[in-house]
Every structure is written in structure tokens, then in C-alpha cells.
Scaffold this active site. Structure first.
Site, PDB file in Angstrom:
ATOM      1  N   SER A 130     -12.250   3.181   6.458  1.00  0.00           N
ATOM      2  CA  SER A 130     -12.566   3.056   7.887  1.00  0.00           C
ATOM      3  C   SER A 130     -13.580   4.119   8.291  1.00  0.00           C
ATOM      4  CB  SER A 130     -11.301   3.218   8.740  1.00  0.00           C
ATOM      5  OG  SER A 130     -10.423   2.133   8.557  1.00  0.00           O
ATOM      6  N   ASP A 171       0.825  -1.197   0.000  1.00  0.00           N
ATOM      7  CA  ASP A 171       0.000   0.000   0.000  1.00  0.00           C
ATOM      8  C   ASP A 171       0.871   1.264   0.000  1.00  0.00           C
ATOM      9  OD1 ASP A 171      -2.421   1.334   0.034  1.00  0.00           O
ATOM     10  OD2 ASP A 171      -2.665   1.214   2.210  1.00  0.00           O
ATOM     11  N   HIS A 201     -10.096   4.442  -1.190  1.00  0.00           N
ATOM     12  CA  HIS A 201      -9.205   4.579  -0.042  1.00  0.00           C
ATOM     13  C   HIS A 201      -9.967   5.222   1.119  1.00  0.00           C
ATOM     14  CE1 HIS A 201      -4.940   3.806  -1.531  1.00  0.00           C
ATOM     15  NE2 HIS A 201      -5.738   3.447  -2.522  1.00  0.00           N
TER      16      HIS A 201
END
Length: 288
Positions: free
Chosen positions: A211, A82, A208
Site C-alpha cells: 500500500s 495472511d 509485503h
């Protein structure tokens, strides 16, 4: 199975209208947890490591652990690096056995981003692995990359087309209003921008900052064309909180198994929930 390139996984997810969860792991227990979650739900899986974790554990240790997991599993698993802007580290990971890498030159001018990305694509094409790149700038904190709100920049749909054509990149992470880390308020996602980019480029898109995005917004992102969702911070918090709870109950505990097992179970539960949101339950059969 053995480790596979994420390219066919994400292409199939895009055509099938679902998303594949990509989970950043930092310990063996975290890796085992996401693999067990994927096995239990029969979901394709992308295991990710940051540059910081690669430096901490070593790319060969990570790749060998992921390889063992894939050989013991009935699901397709890819191993992804990543957010890396260092060509040498990317090549170290490729040599170690990573099947997907991200070259992040989004902080550079467009022409420089193109040149850096194209160089990695040429190296990866020689052995048939995936390359992901970013256009625009996703805000927040990812490992040691910090982008404040002032410098976050959304991707331009027409530039996305040009970028993919010039680089030959296999997957694209366009900045569309998400952020790395946990959101302080509601994320300001530009859904229209996602739709425009997805309609203009043929490669799978990457979300991206997965969360803490509300469920309805995740589903909308997936329906518009996001084929991969990165989750990192939320997993670290769940894992760490489970460990803290063990010590809250017994401050003298000194057996790592006594706190790693509940941490692993908590992370597995969280990963299953993310896979449900991605719509990847049962999709491993697409690759058998």
C-alpha cells in the site's frame, strides 16, 4: 473454475516476469470487488484474509464465498491466509478450503522459524496447497502484529537460501525495507537485496506492504523478482472513504446498499490500478 493453489500461479508469474496482486478483504463486497476487477482485466487473483478477519467472519464463510466467486469466474483464484503464527488457525483454514497459508514465525529465532514453517509445509504438501513464510521482519502494523522501526530487520540473502532448503517452503516473503500500513515518507526499499535474494532462491518472492509504494518502485520490485504483492491498508482506506462520502452527503442514510455499492466500486477501481502495476492484465490466459 474452482479455487487453486497459489503455487503454480506464482511460479508462472516469476518465470513470466510479472506479479500477482494479493488483496486483503474483510467483507463480501470487498471480495466481490477484487474478483470483478480481476475478471475485467483477466488477471490471476489471490484473495487474502487476516487472522482477525478469520476470527470475525469464520474461515468456512470466507472459503465458501471465495469458492462461489471462483466457480463463477473465468480466472484462476487462490484463497490465502495472511500472517498467522497459530498452527491451529492455519489448520482450521486449510480444512475450510483455503488454498494458501502463511506461517509467520519471523519474530522467532531462525531455528524456531524453520521448525514452525516446516511443520506447516508438511501438512500443506499432503493436500497440495501453498505455504508462504517470512524471513527478517517487515515493519508496521498488520492486524494485531506490530513491528516498530527499531525491531524491523532485513532478510539476509544467504539465510534465505538456507531457510528455503530446510523448510521446503513454496513462497518466501523476505523483509527488504517495505512496511505494513501507509508510509509516512518514501519507503526505503533495498533493491539490491531483492536482486540478490531472487538470484539465490528458486521460489517466488512476496512483496509485503504494497500500500502506497510509488509506481516506479513497484515496477522495479517486480522486475527484480517479486511475484506477489500484498495490498491491504490502501483498500480499507478507499472502501471506508467511499462510505464516509455517502454519509457526508446524507447523514440519515440507512440502506446499506446505498453505501456499500459505491464503496465496492471505489475498491474495484483501486484494485484494477494495482493489477496494472503488477503487470498481470491478460495473464489469466497463462492458466487456461
Amino acid at each position: 473454475m474452482t479455487l487453486v493453489s497459489s503455487t503454480p500461479l506464482l511460479q508462472t508469474a516469476r518465470s513470466g516476469g510479472y506479479c500477482i496482486g494479493a488483496f486483503n478483504v474483510h467483507t463480501l463486497e470487498m471480495l466481490q470487488a477484487v474478483v470483478e476487477a480481476a475478471e475485467e482485466t483477466q488477471s490471476p487473483l489471490i484473495i487474502q484474509s487476516t487472522v482477525g478477519t478469520v476470527k470475525h467472519l469464520g474461515p468456512d464463510y470466507i472459503a465458501k464465498a471465495a469458492l462461489v466467486a471462483s466457480e463463477r469466474s473465468s480466472i484462476p483464484i487462490a484463497l490465502h491466509l495472511d500472517h498467522c503464527s497459530d498452527f491451529n488457525i492455519i489448520m482450521q483454514c486449510i480444512r475450510a478450503g483455503y488454498t494458501s497459508v502463511m506461517i509467520d514465525a519471523s519474530h522467532e529465532q531462525f531455528d524456531v522459524n524453520v521448525a514452525m514453517t516446516k511443520k506447516v509445509v508438511e501438512a500443506a504438501n499432503a493436500i497440495g496447497i501453498n505455504v508462504e513464510a517470512e524471513l527478517g521482519r517487515v515493519g508496521g502494523v498488520e492486524d494485531d502484529i506490530v513491528v516498530d522501526d527499531q525491531h524491523a530487520m532485513l532478510a539476509d540473502p544467504d539465510e534465505c537460501v538456507q531457510f528455503v532448503e530446510l523448510t521446503g517452503v513454496h513462497t518466501l516473503a523476505p523483509a527488504i525495507g517495505t512496511a505494513h500500513g501507509i508510509y509516512k515518507g518514501e519507503p526505503n526499499i533495498d533493491f539490491d537485496r531483492i536482486g540478490k535474494i531472487a538470484s539465490k532462491v528458486s521460489v517466488p518472492l512476496v512483496l509485503h506492504g504494497g500500500s502506497g509504494i510509488p509506481e516506479d518502485q513497484v515496477r522495479r520490485c517486480v522486475s527484480l523478482g517479486m511475484s506477489k504483492m500484498n495490498v491491504a491498508t490502501e483498500l480499507r482506506i478507499v472502501f471506508s472513504n467511499a462510505i464516509k462520502e455517502v454519509f457526508n452527503q446524507n447523514a440519515e442514510e440507512n440502506d446499506p446498499r446505498k453505501y456499500m455499492v459505491p464503496a465496492k466500486e471505489a475498491l474495484k477501481k483501486a484494485a484494477i490500478e494495482k493489477m496494472r502495476l503488477c503487470g498481470s492484465f491478460g495473464k489469466a490466459k497463462d492458466f487456461l
